[in-house]
Motif scaffolding. Structure first.
Motif, PDB file in Angstrom:
ATOM      1  N   ASP A   1      24.036  42.420  30.783  1.00  0.00           N
ATOM      2  CA  ASP A   1      24.592  43.604  31.326  1.00  0.00           C
ATOM      3  C   ASP A   1      26.179  44.012  30.691  1.00  0.00           C
ATOM      4  O   ASP A   1      26.359  42.850  31.126  1.00  0.00           O
ATOM      5  CB  ASP A   1      23.609  44.199  32.628  1.00  0.00           C
TER       6      ASP A   1
ATOM      7  N   ARG B   1      16.648  41.083  28.447  1.00  0.00           N
ATOM      8  CA  ARG B   1      17.061  41.802  29.356  1.00  0.00           C
ATOM      9  C   ARG B   1      15.649  42.091  30.354  1.00  0.00           C
ATOM     10  O   ARG B   1      14.566  42.750  30.212  1.00  0.00           O
ATOM     11  CB  ARG B   1      17.371  43.129  29.389  1.00  0.00           C
TER      12      ARG B   1
ATOM     13  N   GLY C   1      20.978  47.828  36.688  1.00  0.00           N
ATOM     14  CA  GLY C   1      21.395  48.344  34.989  1.00  0.00           C
ATOM     15  C   GLY C   1      20.885  50.039  35.586  1.00  0.00           C
ATOM     16  O   GLY C   1      22.363  50.894  35.661  1.00  0.00           O
TER      17      GLY C   1
END
Length: 551
Positions: A159, A174, A184
């Motif tokens: 991120d 991710r 996020g």
């Protein structure tokens, strides 16, 4: 009247105040001032992307709003289990905004170690890297229902950047664990509704940080907002770093050095902090080239990594004009070598987690003296508003030059450990910290650290300071690193044993190294045994862990 009451170190202050007037009452005040004065200026550089102060404010508002909605109350703990990532700063500020206490946990901690921290801190929320959640947190929670955490938020090291440097992120994906809240997504979906602030004061706990644990289980240092703002300003006023100059997080931000000497210092100066997920020499070298930081403080091992494991040149290092090292005594020969390799002098800074980082600093315009008798490089002079004494086993002040335990008092010294009255009573009495470090002060007010109190070797009534033996060993051309510990000896009670890491291509044998020392040291001092090893055990901050070496 004691020599320490006379404070001979004031002669080296160079116009700096004997007593520091602190500008901000809390770390939250420092952050708010940075947002108000420089909202669009960079707050965090993370590889190829930059977060402004206003963006950081908004991201921390999003997390703070979630915490409030999930029942987080003033005084609750939010555990931060991340690396040198933007998520750490977001979690830190968000927790302050709702009157909570961030509790930093080393991401190197495994399941059993993490469970120990969770039992000790009882956090109401946890912010973790997603891969650490899957590999460590979830198994720890599953094995002990007594350490349930009501709110778990996860973030990815990917991120806040798009470079995906293969040296750090090869194979990293991710992840979004379905039983957690993704940071996020939370920030991206935030509607801007600012949660009502829950104020904190100077005496409130600003952060819980684990002590180094060099002699056993770590303790949770209760660092107050007053402790934190005092020593953040100490770094600024004593090093001369200027507002807006980038600061390199060359130490882990979950440790006191990286937290105070990078994250909160950046808030005070309204400067960008340069984060790189981990302390990888090649990655750090690229960060220095790209972001041109002016200041860094880290263990000497980080600078050795830059010199030996990266291709950075002295010219490329030049913007990093303020280089400081702390965490462990540094050999004069190492400082000289690094000055040649990296083109700049590395100044000492000294302190403990319990002192919120610095109690001693070498001013940037000076160089550390070397004690002729011990060969030890000075760790500096006590900073403003700080008094350090050298005492004997009964707590009586020792004269100049005599070796004893360093005892520190000042606004940076914590008041207590978290939920540990016995440890508090043993180390923190009357506003003073018994550091456990053994050293002395010279006639000019410079301080020197010889070793840890617990590391002293007693050979037939003679004291052996491991540092003395290590200094001799490091002069051997084939010795790269060394650690000396005590081993049982039927005749002397204890004798010295050395664990040695050879230089690349080094061919010295264990017997040859013993003989090298025997020719250069008193009979009771030289190591009776040498063991060649591939590496020495160190903490996340580069501090040698002698307790993991058996004599």
């Amino acid at each position: 009247m004691s020599v320490y009451d006379d404070r001979p170190w004031l002669a080296h202050y160079g116009g700096r105040p004997a007593h520091l007037r602190v500008e901000f009452g809390t770390a939250m005040d420092m952050f708010d001032a940075a947002v108000a004065a420089a909202p669009d200026e960079p707050a965090v550089h993370y590889f190829d992307e930059t977060t402004s102060w206003a963006e950081l404010d908004r991201a921390s508002d999003a997390l703070a709003a979630l915490l409030v909605a999930r029942g987080f109350r003033p005084g609750d703990r939010c555990a931060l289990y991340v690396q040198n990532d933007p998520a750490f700063v977001i979690g830190l500020v968000a927790t302050w905004k709702v009157g909570g206490i961030p509790a930093a946990v080393s991401p190197m901690s495994k399941a059993d170690e993490l469970a120990w921290f969770l039992r000790r801190y009882r956090p109401a929320a946890l912010l973790a890297l997603a891969d650490l959640y899957v590999e460590v947190v979830r198994p720890a929670l599953a094995t002990d229902p007594d350490i349930a955490v009501p709110v778990v938020v996860t973030a990815s090291a990917l991120d806040g950047q798009s470079r995906n440097d293969a040296r750090l992120f090869a194979g990293v994906e991710r992840l979004r664990p379905p039983d957690t809240i993704d940071l996020g997504a939370l920030v991206a979906g935030f509607d801007g509704t600012v949660p009502r602030r829950r104020p904190v004061g100077p005496g409130d706990v600003a952060v819980l940080l684990a002590t180094s644990g060099t002699t056993g289980l770590p303790k949770g240092a209760r660092i107050s907002h007053a402790n934190l703002t005092f020593n953040t300003q100490t770094y600024r006023d004593w090093t001369g770093i200027r507002p807006g100059e980038p600061i390199l997080a060359l130490a882990p931000v979950f440790h006191v050095t990286g937290l105070v000497g990078a994250v909160t210092l950046a808030m005070l100066l309204r400067s960008p902090v340069v984060l790189t997920h981990r302390i990888h020499p090649g990655v750090m070298a690229d960060a220095i080239r790209e972001h041109r930081p002016a200041f860094a403080v880290a263990a000497i091992t980080a600078y050795i990594g830059l010199a030996d494991e990266s291709d950075i040149t002295a010219d490329e290092m030049a913007p990093l004009r303020l280089r400081y090292s702390g965490g462990a005594p540094v050999e004069p020969a190492v400082v000289d070598r690094l000055e040649t390799a990296l083109g700049g002098y590395i100044h000492n800074v000294y302190g403990q987690t319990e002192t919120t980082s610095p109690t001693h600093i070498v001013p940037p315009e000076l160089r550390s003296p070397v004690d002729v008798e011990t060969g030890v490089l000075s760790v500096g002079v006590p900073v403003s508003s700080t008094v350090v004494r050298v005492v004997d086993d009964d707590g009586r002040d020792l004269p100049v030059g005599e070796i004893g335990e360093l005892v520190t008092s000042g606004p940076q010294v914590i008041g207590a450990y978290w939920d540990d009255p016995e440890a508090t009573a043993a180390a923190l009495t009357g506003g003073e910290l018994r550091t456990g470090d053994i050293g002395f002060m010279d006639a000019d007010g410079w301080f020197y650290v010889v070793d840890r109190r617990t590391d002293v070797i007693n050979a037939a009534g003679y004291k052996i300071w491991p540092h003395e033996v290590e200094s001799v060993l490091l002069q051997h051309p084939d010795v790269a690193e060394v650690a000396v510990v005590g081993m049982a000896d039927d005749y002397r009670g204890e004798s010295a044993k050395a664990y040695v890491v050879l230089t690349p291509g080094g061919t010295a044998t264990e017997a040859e190294i013993v003989e090298y020392c025997r020719e250069r040291m008193a009979a009771y001092k030289y190591p009776r045994e040498v063991e060649l090893v591939g590496s020495l055990p160190r903490s996340a901050t580069g501090k040698l862990l002698r307790r993991k070496l058996s004599g």
